[in-house]
Design a protein around this motif. Structure first.
Motif, PDB file in Angstrom:
ATOM      1  N   GLU A   1      26.799   4.355  22.950  1.00  0.00           N
ATOM      2  CA  GLU A   1      25.623   5.223  23.015  1.00  0.00           C
ATOM      3  C   GLU A   1      24.685   4.859  24.155  1.00  0.00           C
ATOM      4  N   GLN A   2      24.840   3.647  24.710  1.00  0.00           N
ATOM      5  CA  GLN A   2      23.963   3.205  25.788  1.00  0.00           C
ATOM      6  C   GLN A   2      24.284   3.855  27.137  1.00  0.00           C
ATOM      7  N   VAL A   3      25.463   4.463  27.273  1.00  0.00           N
ATOM      8  CA  VAL A   3      25.838   5.099  28.545  1.00  0.00           C
ATOM      9  C   VAL A   3      24.832   6.183  28.913  1.00  0.00           C
ATOM     10  N   THR A   4      24.360   6.920  27.926  1.00  0.00           N
ATOM     11  CA  THR A   4      23.430   8.017  28.186  1.00  0.00           C
ATOM     12  C   THR A   4      22.012   7.699  27.715  1.00  0.00           C
ATOM     13  N   SER A   5      21.701   6.419  27.539  1.00  0.00           N
ATOM     14  CA  SER A   5      20.389   6.048  27.015  1.00  0.00           C
ATOM     15  C   SER A   5      19.301   6.265  28.060  1.00  0.00           C
ATOM     16  N   GLN A   6      18.055   6.250  27.603  1.00  0.00           N
ATOM     17  CA  GLN A   6      16.933   6.515  28.499  1.00  0.00           C
ATOM     18  C   GLN A   6      16.717   5.427  29.541  1.00  0.00           C
ATOM     19  N   ARG A   7      17.239   4.248  29.322  1.00  0.00           N
ATOM     20  CA  ARG A   7      17.013   3.165  30.284  1.00  0.00           C
ATOM     21  C   ARG A   7      17.596   3.485  31.652  1.00  0.00           C
TER      22      ARG A   7
ATOM     23  N   HIS B   1      28.502  19.562  17.590  1.00  0.00           N
ATOM     24  CA  HIS B   1      28.506  18.246  16.953  1.00  0.00           C
ATOM     25  C   HIS B   1      29.829  17.990  16.248  1.00  0.00           C
ATOM     26  N   ALA B   2      30.376  19.022  15.602  1.00  0.00           N
ATOM     27  CA  ALA B   2      31.658  18.865  14.916  1.00  0.00           C
ATOM     28  C   ALA B   2      32.778  18.572  15.903  1.00  0.00           C
ATOM     29  N   ALA B   3      32.705  19.154  17.079  1.00  0.00           N
ATOM     30  CA  ALA B   3      33.767  18.966  18.072  1.00  0.00           C
ATOM     31  C   ALA B   3      33.599  17.690  18.886  1.00  0.00           C
ATOM     32  N   CYS B   4      32.341  17.324  19.186  1.00  0.00           N
ATOM     33  CA  CYS B   4      32.091  16.227  20.130  1.00  0.00           C
ATOM     34  C   CYS B   4      31.527  14.974  19.484  1.00  0.00           C
ATOM     35  N   GLY B   5      30.915  15.091  18.315  1.00  0.00           N
ATOM     36  CA  GLY B   5      30.328  13.935  17.670  1.00  0.00           C
ATOM     37  C   GLY B   5      28.873  13.748  18.054  1.00  0.00           C
ATOM     38  N   PRO B   6      28.252  12.619  17.662  1.00  0.00           N
ATOM     39  CA  PRO B   6      26.850  12.339  17.985  1.00  0.00           C
ATOM     40  C   PRO B   6      26.617  12.435  19.488  1.00  0.00           C
ATOM     41  N   PRO B   7      25.485  12.993  19.922  1.00  0.00           N
ATOM     42  CA  PRO B   7      25.311  13.320  21.342  1.00  0.00           C
ATOM     43  C   PRO B   7      25.298  12.133  22.296  1.00  0.00           C
ATOM     44  N   LEU B   8      24.661  11.012  21.941  1.00  0.00           N
ATOM     45  CA  LEU B   8      24.550   9.918  22.907  1.00  0.00           C
ATOM     46  C   LEU B   8      25.906   9.288  23.243  1.00  0.00           C
ATOM     47  N   PRO B   9      26.751   8.936  22.280  1.00  0.00           N
ATOM     48  CA  PRO B   9      28.053   8.359  22.651  1.00  0.00           C
ATOM     49  C   PRO B   9      29.120   9.404  22.974  1.00  0.00           C
TER      50      PRO B   9
ATOM     51  N   ARG C   1      28.715  -3.333  33.418  1.00  0.00           N
ATOM     52  CA  ARG C   1      28.441  -3.145  31.992  1.00  0.00           C
ATOM     53  C   ARG C   1      29.639  -2.585  31.239  1.00  0.00           C
ATOM     54  N   LEU C   2      30.834  -2.737  31.771  1.00  0.00           N
ATOM     55  CA  LEU C   2      32.014  -2.145  31.128  1.00  0.00           C
ATOM     56  C   LEU C   2      32.191  -2.672  29.709  1.00  0.00           C
ATOM     57  N   GLN C   3      32.150  -3.978  29.546  1.00  0.00           N
ATOM     58  CA  GLN C   3      32.318  -4.550  28.208  1.00  0.00           C
ATOM     59  C   GLN C   3      31.175  -4.154  27.281  1.00  0.00           C
ATOM     60  N   TYR C   4      29.977  -4.111  27.819  1.00  0.00           N
ATOM     61  CA  TYR C   4      28.808  -3.752  27.017  1.00  0.00           C
ATOM     62  C   TYR C   4      28.933  -2.320  26.497  1.00  0.00           C
ATOM     63  N   PHE C   5      29.357  -1.392  27.364  1.00  0.00           N
ATOM     64  CA  PHE C   5      29.509  -0.005  26.931  1.00  0.00           C
ATOM     65  C   PHE C   5      30.645   0.151  25.921  1.00  0.00           C
ATOM     66  N   GLY C   6      31.638  -0.741  25.986  1.00  0.00           N
ATOM     67  CA  GLY C   6      32.677  -0.705  24.969  1.00  0.00           C
ATOM     68  C   GLY C   6      32.143  -1.033  23.588  1.00  0.00           C
ATOM     69  N   LEU C   7      31.147  -1.925  23.547  1.00  0.00           N
ATOM     70  CA  LEU C   7      30.531  -2.300  22.266  1.00  0.00           C
ATOM     71  C   LEU C   7      29.426  -1.338  21.862  1.00  0.00           C
TER      72      LEU C   7
ATOM     73  N   ALA D   1      24.090 -12.019  39.401  1.00  0.00           N
ATOM     74  CA  ALA D   1      25.380 -11.479  38.972  1.00  0.00           C
ATOM     75  C   ALA D   1      25.863 -12.174  37.703  1.00  0.00           C
ATOM     76  N   ALA D   2      24.946 -12.736  36.949  1.00  0.00           N
ATOM     77  CA  ALA D   2      25.317 -13.479  35.744  1.00  0.00           C
ATOM     78  C   ALA D   2      25.644 -12.539  34.591  1.00  0.00           C
ATOM     79  N   VAL D   3      26.453 -11.522  34.885  1.00  0.00           N
ATOM     80  CA  VAL D   3      26.935 -10.580  33.868  1.00  0.00           C
ATOM     81  C   VAL D   3      28.427 -10.402  34.104  1.00  0.00           C
ATOM     82  N   PRO D   4      29.203 -10.129  33.056  1.00  0.00           N
ATOM     83  CA  PRO D   4      30.647 -10.031  33.225  1.00  0.00           C
ATOM     84  C   PRO D   4      31.063  -8.758  33.965  1.00  0.00           C
ATOM     85  N   PHE D   5      31.842  -8.917  35.033  1.00  0.00           N
ATOM     86  CA  PHE D   5      32.394  -7.779  35.747  1.00  0.00           C
ATOM     87  C   PHE D   5      33.701  -7.377  35.071  1.00  0.00           C
ATOM     88  N   GLY D   6      34.029  -6.112  35.175  1.00  0.00           N
ATOM     89  CA  GLY D   6      35.280  -5.624  34.623  1.00  0.00           C
ATOM     90  C   GLY D   6      35.882  -4.606  35.559  1.00  0.00           C
ATOM     91  N   LEU D   7      37.192  -4.412  35.459  1.00  0.00           N
ATOM     92  CA  LEU D   7      37.870  -3.438  36.301  1.00  0.00           C
ATOM     93  C   LEU D   7      38.855  -2.662  35.440  1.00  0.00           C
TER      94      LEU D   7
END
Length: 509
Positions: free
Chosen positions: A311-317, A241-249, A302-308, A185-191
């Motif tokens: 695009e990783q929210v929908t990444s292939q990982r 794309h004009a309405a939503c922006g780049p697809p991953l983020p 991963r709340l803080q990580y996704f804030g930075l 659990a050595a990762v920052p939790f967020g709420l």
């Protein structure tokens, strides 16, 4: 990074070490065995991962017994499509990733089937066995602890007695303790419920971003073959794309698909609990609850990580885990009592057909990862890698830390006979010359310590083998080159500079 840790720490500390918040004890046993028995050549991991994923698929298919042959065939097609979709290649095609993916999926499929089978509740023995599988999954990857959510969903759907809940709760508590005490659990939790709810829906809907990529990304649409197809895709992709922006983020359409899937899960679970249902249905919804639980776990830690890195929210990982969610929902829909074989076959065909085009671009993406990995390994072997070479997911600091350790141990790319030939003058009988043409050599700023070198490209009449040695006019091996399968364009790295007219290439016998 894994190999550096295994070489720096003694056994069993290296196996028990955590990585990025994950405690991968069982996969690490395979990796360390491969390091010492097979010089870290990746094949033990690739073989073990492929076998474990296949075993998980077989366990899922065994849970469909008792249904009609057409419905069972449709369930087989849905399960295999969900597991082997090339959007999952980030884990399926990578040795390190496939082992923990296969272990978690196998523990999940075996556990839910074990708990869902008995009509009057699973009983203490089955609950204990499922809890053990959940603990093993937890010790395979961080997502593994979500198996307990799937097991709990199965117990709830079949109204299991209190004793079964107590046994499962004890197993889950033990798994959590092992994870926390082991540093998992050595990762920052967020709420932040609103933000995490938004992220969860987008995470669950992530497969839609990859399946529909040309309709969301004008750049991708412009690369499609055929003028008519390109124009049709661009007509959709440009306004989206004009309405939503780049697809991953982007929030849409992933959030919409995620909301639809979550509503589907709650509705299907409510109906199944009211009418009782069958064991195959409970298995299917157990899979879906596992996927939702993994998503909840990810957006929590991963709340803080996704804030930075939005695009990783929908990444292939994460796609293999969210695909378990959708696979479970579709399996549940075709395994309902009274479902006709024709309808089940139509659902399975539609699922495969929707994902079929994306096999092309997700497969090409995996092919690019292969190229990056091979050229990185080649550069490490030669000791020359362009500072501007796109390493993609490999961090330069991890590479610089690992390469000296691998060189001293003589493993991975340093176990290649071609690497050992660098700097030597092999006798003619060890060389099989390869005719090359269109040679281009360009000096680079070296990422590694030491003198700068060069990158090299050339064409050769033959395709493969995968590596050639590159020699200067004096016959000294100065570099290595690699060619993708079925291609004739070679690329490699040289120590120092060699004039294009003087460079020779050969297969090392």
């Amino acid at each position: 990074r894994f190999l550096a840790t295994f070489l720096e720490l003694p056994f069993p500390q290296n196996v028990l070490a955590t990585d990025n918040g994950h405690r991968e004890v069982l996969p690490n046993l395979v990796r360390v065995a491969e390091l010492h028995a097979f010089a870290a050549n990746q094949w033990l991991q690739i073989g073990a991962g492929a076998a474990l994923v296949a075993a998980a698929a077989v366990a899922l298919l065994a849970a469909c017994r008792g249904t009609g042959p057409t419905v069972r065939a449709a369930a087989v097609a849905i399960a295999c499509t969900g597991i082997y979709w090339l959007g999952n290649a980030r884990k399926l095609a990578h040795g390190n990733e496939s082992v923990h993916l296969g272990l978690v999926l196998l523990c999940l499929a075996t556990g839910v089937r074990m708990l869902a089978s008995p009509p009057g509740g699973p009983g203490r023995g089955r609950v204990a066995a499922a809890s053990l599988l959940g603990i093993l999954a937890t010790l395979s990857f961080g997502s593994g602890i979500a198996c307990f959510a799937a097991y709990a969903a199965v117990l709830g759907l079949q109204r299991a007695p209190l004793r079964d809940w107590l046994g499962l709760g004890g197993g889950g508590a033990l798994a959590a303790v092992l994870l926390l005490l082991g540093g998992g659990a050595a990762v920052p939790f967020g709420l932040d419920p609103l933000a995490q709810g938004d992220l969860l829906l987008r995470w669950l809907g992530a497969p839609s971003v990859w399946a529909l990529s040309p309709l969301l990304d004008p750049d991708h649409a412009a690369r499609l073959p055929g003028e008519l197809l390109r124009q049709m895709a661009l007509a959709v992709a440009e306004p989206v794309h004009a309405a939503c922006g780049p697809p991953l983020p982007a929030r849409w359409p992933a959030l919409g698909f995620g909301a639809l899937g979550l509503a589907w899960l709650f509705g299907a679970s409510w109906r199944l609990r009211r009418r009782g249902g069958t064991a195959p249905e409970r298995v299917a919804l157990g899979l879906a609850w596992f996927g939702a639980a993994v998503g909840l776990l990810v957006v929590t830690v991963r709340l803080q990580y996704f804030g930075l890195h939005p695009e990783q929210v929908t990444s292939q990982r994460y796609l293999p885990w969210s695909m378990v969610f959708w696979t479970g929902l579709l399996l549940g829909s075709v395994l309902r009592p009274g479902r006709s074989g024709r309808t089940a076959a139509a659902v399975a065909f539609a699922f495969a057909a929707v994902l079929a085009p994306s096999q092309v671009w997700t497969g090409r993406n995996a092919w690019k990862q292969l190229r990056t990995a091979e050229l990185t390994a080649l550069g490490a072997a030669v000791g020359v890698l362009d500072r501007d070479f796109p390493l993609v997911e490999t961090m330069p600091a991890d590479l610089l830390r690992a390469v000296p350790l691998l060189r001293r141990a003589g493993v991975a790319m340093f176990a290649w006979p071609e690497t050992r030939a660098l700097g030597t003058v092999p006798p003619p009988e060890r060389l099989e010359p390869v005719a090359v043409h269109d040679v281009a050599v360009q000096s680079v700023q070296n990422l590694f310590a030491g003198p700068d070198g060069a990158s090299v490209w050339f064409a050769a009449a033959q395709a493969g083998p995968t590596r050639l040695v590159l020699l200067d006019a004096a016959g000294t091996v100065r570099g290595l080159a690699w060619c993708p399968p079925f291609a004739t364009q070679w690329q490699g790295w040289l120590r120092g500079l060699v004039e294009p007219a003087e460079m020779r290439a050969a297969v090392l016998r």
